[in-house]
Design an enzyme around this catalytic site. Structure first.
Site, short mmCIF file in Angstrom:
data_model
loop_
_atom_site.label_atom_id
_atom_site.label_comp_id
_atom_site.label_asym_id
_atom_site.label_seq_id
_atom_site.Cartn_x
_atom_site.Cartn_y
_atom_site.Cartn_z
CD GLN A 70 -3.23 0.69 1.95
OE1 GLN A 70 -3.40 -0.47 2.33
NE2 GLN A 70 -4.09 1.64 2.21
CB SER A 106 2.90 -4.72 3.89
OG SER A 106 1.72 -4.57 4.63
CG LEU A 107 -1.73 -5.11 -0.36
CD1 LEU A 107 -2.95 -5.86 0.14
CD2 LEU A 107 -2.13 -3.73 -0.92
NE ARG A 140 -3.27 -7.19 5.10
CZ ARG A 140 -2.45 -6.21 4.77
NH1 ARG A 140 -2.85 -5.31 3.86
NH2 ARG A 140 -1.26 -6.09 5.31
CG HIS A 175 2.51 -3.54 9.21
ND1 HIS A 175 2.23 -4.87 8.99
CD2 HIS A 175 2.42 -2.93 8.00
CE1 HIS A 175 1.99 -5.05 7.71
NE2 HIS A 175 2.09 -3.90 7.09
CD GLN A 231 1.03 -8.90 5.74
OE1 GLN A 231 -0.11 -8.51 5.49
NE2 GLN A 231 1.79 -9.48 4.82
#
Length: 334
Positions: free
Chosen positions: A23, A103-104, A128, A214, A263
């Site tokens: 992102q 991440s994503l 999410r 996070h 995560q």
């Protein structure tokens, strides 16, 4: 699994790490060149529109920055765009040795590795995004990138800021040796940023990402997301995947499922991902999806390494040109 060997035919893909962005990489019009010129990309977007019941193709071609900024739209938009690029490259013969996602981007990496189906990945990232958006609406959170200060010093600054009682602030991303992102309550993030500057940081940049990702604030949605993860099939990877949660290899589908839960609240260990990759015969780092952030992180973490990005027509065409088989001259009759 301790490493990999290249599976491609030739130097373009042998030992290459496929990196999928997260992102913040989104931009208006980011899929226009894909849908205009590449049939495999159109197929991915058609499936995504159907799976999500959203006009994702339109949003990623002609939607405004404001539309893309909504977390529940941003996340499936980035994953779909990345997987559209992946399908274009795969159709042209691209065979990386391993994959990783920031991440994503880990959802796209898991699709590329055969762990998740496109349908499962998109359903999960849409949820999410919605859950993270709910946290953002309920908690005055923020994220900021600290530049020019070692990660351990940033962590110490976060501890000091939290001790003042202004809320939670934690390290969220280890992006490169001198770029560390912090996340938490807005007031605590602001104080931590000021303290980082006083400690010698070159710059502190507030990130426009829509939620305090996070960090422990995301634990409020962990249970619902865990239930959703349990409803989807996770296969064992057919391509090595390096996890952004641990910086090590994902060996089974069940491990991938557990790591996607972790995560939500754990930091992104991208420096470790790159160093894990660098211990093996990698000859290139390919950023698959919008933007060029990961290419820069790779160079600043590992030094002068070969990187390629695919977020615009020129760069994608250059890589496709390298993948194209060399034309052999026709034999001449004597």
């Amino acid at each position: 699994m301790t490493g990999w060997t290249g599976s491609g035919s030739g130097g373009t893909t042998t030992g290459c790490l496929a990196m999928f962005p997260g992102q913040g990489s989104q931009r208006a019009g980011m899929a226009r060149h894909l849908l205009d010129a590449h049939a495999p990309a159109r197929g991915v977007f058609a499936r995504a529109d159907e799976i999500l019941g959203l006009p994702l193709s339109r949003i990623c071609v002609s939607g405004t920055a404001g539309e893309l900024a909504r977390t529940e739209i941003t996340q499936p938009a980035i994953v779909t765009t990345s997987l559209a690029v992946w399908e274009v490259l795969r159709s042209a013969g691209y065979r990386p040795a391993a994959a990783a996602g920031h991440s994503l981007g880990e959802f796209a990496a898991l699709v590329a590795a055969g762990v998740l189906s496109l349908e499962s990945a998109l359903q999960l990232v849409r949820l999410r995004g919605r859950l993270m958006g709910e946290v953002a609406r309920e908690v005055p959170g923020a994220m900021a990138a600290v530049l020019g200060l070692a990660a351990q010093e940033v962590a110490a600054v976060c501890d000091s800021a939290q001790a003042l009682g202004l809320g939670l602030v934690q390290v969220a991303n280890y992006n490169e040796p001198l770029q560390t992102v912090v996340s938490g309550h807005a007031d605590a993030v602001e104080v931590a940023g000021k303290a980082a500057l006083a400690a010698g940081a070159d710059q502190v940049v507030t990130l426009d990402v829509g939620a305090p990702f996070h960090c422990s604030l995301m634990s409020a949605v962990e249970e619902e997301f865990t239930e959703a993860l349990a409803a989807h099939r996770f296969a064992d990877p057919v391509l090595p995947v390096i996890s952004s949660v641990t910086g090590g290899y994902v060996t089974t589908g069940e491990e991938a499922r557990r790591l996607l839960r972790r995560q939500l609240t754990g930091p992104v260990r991208w420096v470790q991902v790159l160093r894990t990759a660098a211990r093996h015969p990698v000859d290139a780092y390919t950023e698959i999806g919008p933007g060029r952030v990961l290419s820069g992180l790779a160079r600043r973490t590992l030094g002068e390494v070969g990187t390629r990005s695919t977020g615009d027509p020129r760069r994608l065409a250059a890589l496709l040109g390298e993948l194209a088989p060399r034309q052999r001259p026709e034999p001449v009759a004597s």
